[in-house]
Design a protein around this motif. Structure first.
Motif, mmCIF file in Angstrom:
data_model
loop_
_atom_site.group_PDB
_atom_site.id
_atom_site.type_symbol
_atom_site.label_atom_id
_atom_site.label_comp_id
_atom_site.label_asym_id
_atom_site.label_seq_id
_atom_site.Cartn_x
_atom_site.Cartn_y
_atom_site.Cartn_z
ATOM 1 N N LEU A 97 0.840 -1.339 0.054
ATOM 2 C CA LEU A 97 -0.033 0.007 -0.108
ATOM 3 C C LEU A 97 0.986 1.421 0.192
ATOM 4 C CD1 LEU A 97 -2.875 -0.805 2.506
ATOM 5 C CD2 LEU A 97 -2.966 -0.777 0.024
ATOM 6 N N GLU A 98 2.021 1.332 0.684
ATOM 7 C CA GLU A 98 2.704 2.243 0.461
ATOM 8 C C GLU A 98 3.313 2.532 -0.796
ATOM 9 O OE1 GLU A 98 5.167 3.121 4.806
ATOM 10 O OE2 GLU A 98 6.005 1.360 3.440
ATOM 11 N N GLN A 99 3.677 1.514 -1.550
ATOM 12 C CA GLN A 99 4.109 1.484 -3.003
ATOM 13 C C GLN A 99 2.977 2.135 -3.847
ATOM 14 O OE1 GLN A 99 7.526 1.084 -3.783
ATOM 15 N NE2 GLN A 99 6.750 2.344 -5.587
ATOM 16 N N ILE A 100 1.779 1.850 -3.564
ATOM 17 C CA ILE A 100 0.888 2.320 -4.610
ATOM 18 C C ILE A 100 0.491 3.750 -3.975
ATOM 19 C CG2 ILE A 100 -1.641 2.131 -4.678
ATOM 20 C CD1 ILE A 100 -1.605 -0.843 -4.039
ATOM 21 N N ALA A 101 0.720 4.169 -3.042
ATOM 22 C CA ALA A 101 0.497 5.603 -2.646
ATOM 23 C C ALA A 101 1.607 6.316 -2.967
ATOM 24 C CB ALA A 101 0.371 5.732 -0.995
ATOM 25 N N LEU A 102 2.902 5.890 -3.002
ATOM 26 C CA LEU A 102 3.974 6.623 -3.333
ATOM 27 C C LEU A 102 4.048 6.854 -4.860
ATOM 28 C CD1 LEU A 102 6.706 8.179 -3.007
ATOM 29 C CD2 LEU A 102 7.680 5.793 -2.818
ATOM 30 N N ALA A 111 -6.424 12.224 -0.317
ATOM 31 C CA ALA A 111 -5.321 12.915 -0.528
ATOM 32 C C ALA A 111 -5.397 14.330 -0.158
ATOM 33 C CB ALA A 111 -5.404 12.965 -2.179
ATOM 34 N N ALA A 112 -4.493 15.010 0.006
ATOM 35 C CA ALA A 112 -4.402 16.365 0.679
ATOM 36 C C ALA A 112 -3.134 17.041 0.500
ATOM 37 C CB ALA A 112 -4.769 16.262 2.156
ATOM 38 N N VAL A 156 1.136 5.132 3.374
ATOM 39 C CA VAL A 156 1.296 6.764 3.240
ATOM 40 C C VAL A 156 2.320 7.309 2.425
ATOM 41 C CG1 VAL A 156 1.102 8.900 4.686
ATOM 42 C CG2 VAL A 156 -0.098 6.668 5.473
ATOM 43 N N ALA A 157 2.193 8.243 1.506
ATOM 44 C CA ALA A 157 3.157 8.953 0.813
ATOM 45 C C ALA A 157 2.898 10.563 1.213
ATOM 46 C CB ALA A 157 3.146 8.466 -0.622
ATOM 47 N N ALA A 158 4.180 10.965 1.332
ATOM 48 C CA ALA A 158 4.405 12.547 1.675
ATOM 49 C C ALA A 158 5.579 13.009 0.702
ATOM 50 C CB ALA A 158 4.668 12.666 3.021
ATOM 51 N N LEU A 159 5.131 13.679 -0.201
ATOM 52 C CA LEU A 159 6.264 14.210 -1.182
ATOM 53 C C LEU A 159 6.022 15.757 -0.949
ATOM 54 C CD1 LEU A 159 5.799 12.270 -4.488
ATOM 55 C CD2 LEU A 159 7.190 11.802 -2.553
ATOM 56 N N PHE A 164 0.185 14.508 0.114
ATOM 57 C CA PHE A 164 -0.054 13.406 0.931
ATOM 58 C C PHE A 164 -1.063 12.474 0.202
ATOM 59 C CE2 PHE A 164 0.796 16.291 4.453
ATOM 60 C CZ PHE A 164 1.721 15.675 4.994
ATOM 61 N N ILE A 165 -0.736 11.218 0.034
ATOM 62 C CA ILE A 165 -1.753 10.292 -0.725
ATOM 63 C C ILE A 165 -1.608 9.023 0.310
ATOM 64 C CG2 ILE A 165 -2.124 8.551 -2.376
ATOM 65 C CD1 ILE A 165 -2.535 11.161 -3.578
ATOM 66 N N VAL A 166 -2.887 8.569 0.926
ATOM 67 C CA VAL A 166 -3.144 7.589 1.804
ATOM 68 C C VAL A 166 -3.867 6.456 1.352
ATOM 69 C CG1 VAL A 166 -3.928 6.989 4.124
ATOM 70 C CG2 VAL A 166 -3.127 9.299 3.575
ATOM 71 N N GLU A 167 -3.276 5.214 1.361
ATOM 72 C CA GLU A 167 -4.063 3.999 0.821
ATOM 73 C C GLU A 167 -4.456 3.478 1.945
ATOM 74 O OE1 GLU A 167 -4.599 3.685 -2.273
ATOM 75 O OE2 GLU A 167 -3.251 5.237 -3.005
#
Length: 453
Positions: free
Chosen positions: A64-69, A123-124, A155-158, A166-169
């Motif tokens: 899920l982290e990879q999907i989000a990233l 997302a936000a 969770v991805a944070a760029l 932020f993208i959260v799966e």
């Protein structure tokens, strides 16, 4: 002899290949990295919100982290041009999060065609606190964040200027139940299967705990959101979930599997060296090298001793502990690959060869029940196509004590069956492989050899 033009062509081709390789390397290096501290902060805030609202905290899942990233990396360059919510959640092929997760990453579906995927995406753009506030005041985002279906998260944070994208799966896998330890107390957070598609989990849900060495810590008890442990525990604790005949096991590493909450993040930020150290600490001392390897490849290995205390039958126990070898059986070892030993309380399928065997498609079936390789794997994954020598699979009548035969060095998975499902104790039964009959076993013999084709 190679002509001058040919040498010139080869030189140009070599330069082009070198340039392409360098370009690919630069592209890989230019991909923005996940800001793990900001991602952890957002997850901690989400988990705190969930716990406050009566829901379990979510466990990090690398896929899920990879999907989000990957989605965050796709969205980041387009932030200034996105004018609706869909722009954050569709990919270059126009797929929504569920389609993307199933088709591209193999996230499992509760149905055969990917039409029953339990996955949500939030997302936000802003600070971690702003993101949480935005989701809390948006009905659609709050429903995803506070869903009682999801058990795992990525969770991805760029970084985007002074803010973050932020993208959260949020996700749930069929029958994969999780558990986490609370950081500030001797307590476990439990989960349950609430997907509308999970019809096999509709019976009353119970849980049972096992500690190091397969020691039973509790009897089966009605499911509860949190469990207070009677004693401080180290190593790994196994939570066995049961709903009727359906079972699943969650292994909790008491050092690492800690619910991520704001206090946890603060500790990690304050003392990164200390936080990193536990990853090299073994959960429990091992007494043999082989089980450790097996545990790494199959999730965890069930110890072979019968748990003491409440009931004597185990559904899952600690992953790397192997008890002393039992007294050798007086009966000669069979020449076939597999041996079934059984009585009215339990059944054990052992690989009695010196090599791995393929158990894919194996089915043991009687008049009132059946057990398959796939069913054992729902409790504890193992390499069915290369099942190791000396290891076994077990099924036990619920609440009964059952001795492990000497042919079994490590139990890889165990089923806990209701008394009326113990088919091998009342009538003859069959063993099949991919629909082909291998043998018929006599219920009164207590022993049945199986010769694989």
């Amino acid at each position: 002899m190679m002509g001058r033009w040919s040498r010139f062509q080869i030189g140009i081709m070599s330069l082009l290949m070198l340039a392409l390789g360098l370009q690919g390397s630069l592209q890989a290096q230019s991909l923005p990295a996940n800001d793990t501290q900001s991602a952890a902060t957002v997850l901690a805030l989400l988990n705190e919100w969930r716990v406050q609202q009566g829901f379990w905290p979510l466990k990090v899942n690398p896929l899920l982290e990879q999907i989000a990233l990957d989605q965050a990396r796709f969205v980041l360059p387009k932030l200034d041009s996105i004018d609706n919510y869909e722009g954050y959640h569709t990919d270059a092929q126009g797929r929504n999060p569920r389609q993307r997760a199933y088709e591209q990453y193999g996230w499992p579906s509760y149905g055969p065609n990917g039409d029953r995927v339990e996955l949500g995406e939030n997302a936000a753009v802003g600070s971690p606190r702003y993101a949480l506030d935005f989701w809390q005041h948006s009905d659609i985002h709050a429903r995803a964040a506070l869903s009682n279906v999801y058990r795992e998260v990525g969770v991805a944070a760029l970084r985007s200027g002074t803010d973050f994208l932020f993208i959260v799966e949020f996700g749930a896998r069929p029958g994969v139940l999780t558990a986490l330890r609370a950081e500030s107390s001797n307590q476990l957070y439990l989960t349950r299967e609430n997907s509308r598609y999970a019809t096999d989990w509709k019976a009353t849900l119970e849980y049972r705990l096992f500690g190091a060495g397969g020691r039973a810590l509790t009897a089966f008890a009605p499911w509860t959101a949190t469990v207070d442990l009677a004693e401080p525990l180290t190593g790994e604790v196994v939570v066995l979930y049961r709903a009727g005949d359906t079972q699943a096991a969650a292994v909790v590493d008491m050092t690492k599997d800690i619910a991520l909450l704001p206090g946890t993040v603060a500790q990690l930020v304050a003392a990164p060296a200390t936080a990193a150290a536990p990853t090299t600490v073994a959960a429990a001392p091992t007494t043999a090298a082989a089980p450790t390897t097996a545990a790494a490849s199959a999730g965890f290995v069930l110890a072979t001793n019968t748990p003491s205390g409440s009931g004597g039958s185990s559904g899952a126990v600690a992953p790397t502990t192997v008890p002393p070898t039992a007294t050798p059986s007086p009966s000669p070892m069979p020449s076939a690959e597999l041996l079934l030993t059984y009585d009215r309380n339990g059944l054990v399928l052992s690989n009695v060869t010196s090599a791995a065997v393929n158990l894919t498609g194996l089915l043991i079936e009687g008049a009132v029940g059946k057990i398959s390789t796939d069913r054992w794997m729902t409790v504890a994954p193992f390499p069915a196509d290369a099942f190791p020598a000396g290891q076994c699979l077990m099924a036990v009548r619920s609440g009964a004590a059952f001795s492990i035969p000497s042919t079994c060095r490590v139990v890889r998975s165990q089923l806990d069956l209701l008394p009326d499902r113990v088919f091998w104790a009342t009538a003859d039964f069959t063993v099949k492989l991919n629909g082909t009959l291998l043998t018929t076993c006599s219920f009164s013999a207590g022993r049945c050899v199986i010769d694989l084709p």
